[in-house]
Design an enzyme around this catalytic site. Structure first.
Site, PDB file in Angstrom:
ATOM      1  N   CYS A  13       1.002  -1.088   0.004  1.00 41.87           N
ATOM      2  CA  CYS A  13       0.003   0.083  -0.097  1.00 41.87           C
ATOM      3  C   CYS A  13       0.767   0.745  -0.218  1.00 41.87           C
ATOM      4  O   CYS A  13       1.854   1.728   0.643  1.00 41.87           O
ATOM      5  CB  CYS A  13      -0.996   0.060   1.261  1.00 41.87           C
ATOM      6  N   PHE A  14       0.827   1.961  -1.211  1.00 38.64           N
ATOM      7  CA  PHE A  14       1.685   3.292  -1.270  1.00 38.64           C
ATOM      8  C   PHE A  14       1.141   4.916   0.071  1.00 38.64           C
ATOM      9  O   PHE A  14       2.483   5.114   0.634  1.00 38.64           O
ATOM     10  CB  PHE A  14       1.897   4.258  -2.389  1.00 38.64           C
TER      11      PHE A  14
END
Length: 173
Positions: A13-14
């Site tokens: 997840c960025f």
């Protein structure tokens, strides 16, 4: 004018990958986005569908005199589970896999050396599967996703807490 370079990392997840890099001297900016896929200008929904081949990535613009690429690699490894081929923590699927996208030959060599060093360290029982690939076109994510940890702190902290990322980091690093 500073001589800035770029580093691009896929680490799940960025949202969780921005803050660890954003807080250092020598970092000009950290942008959440997508890379490695077949669709031009993908949206979050496109990438989340799993049909575009993109990874969620952060692209870091940095001053290598203040923040050497090797230090960015150290920070990167300490944010991920480099042995998980199915995603990262509670985020599953191809778009959440780990990759170091290198922008030049020096970055490629540094990434390979750091991966070898981590593998030889014995820190992990399973093999280090994080790939090292040439950088591809980077597409910034929608504004909603940029600096998520600052703009939506409560949601960021809740997502991070339930992900298992912090527990993993504490156990292994």
């Amino acid at each position: 004018m500073k001589n800035l370079e770029r580093a691009t990392f896929a680490g799940g997840c960025f949202w969780c990958m921005v803050k660890p890099f954003d807080q250092w001297d020598g970092i000009d900016r950290v942008v959440s986005g997508y890379s490695g896929g077949i669709l031009a200008n993908p949206t979050y929904e496109d990438v989340k569908s799993g049909k575009t081949g993109h990874y969620e990535v952060v692209q870091i613009t940095f001053d290598p005199k203040q923040m050497p690429y090797e230090k960015l690699l150290e920070i990167y490894w300490q944010q991920i589970d480099p042995t998980d081929a199915g995603g990262q923590f509670h985020d599953r699927g191809d778009s959440y896999r780990t990759v170091i996208f290198y922008h030049n030959e020096a970055q490629k060599i540094a990434a390979e050396k750091s991966k070898e060093k981590l593998a030889a360290s014995g820190k992990f029982k399973k093999p280090i599967i994080t790939e090292i690939k040439p950088a591809e076109t980077f597409y910034p994510a929608e504004d909603f996703h940029q600096d998520f940890y600052k703009k939506n702190e409560a949601d960021y902290l809740a997502d991070r807490a339930k992900s298992g990322r912090d527990q993993f980091i504490q156990k292994h690093w």
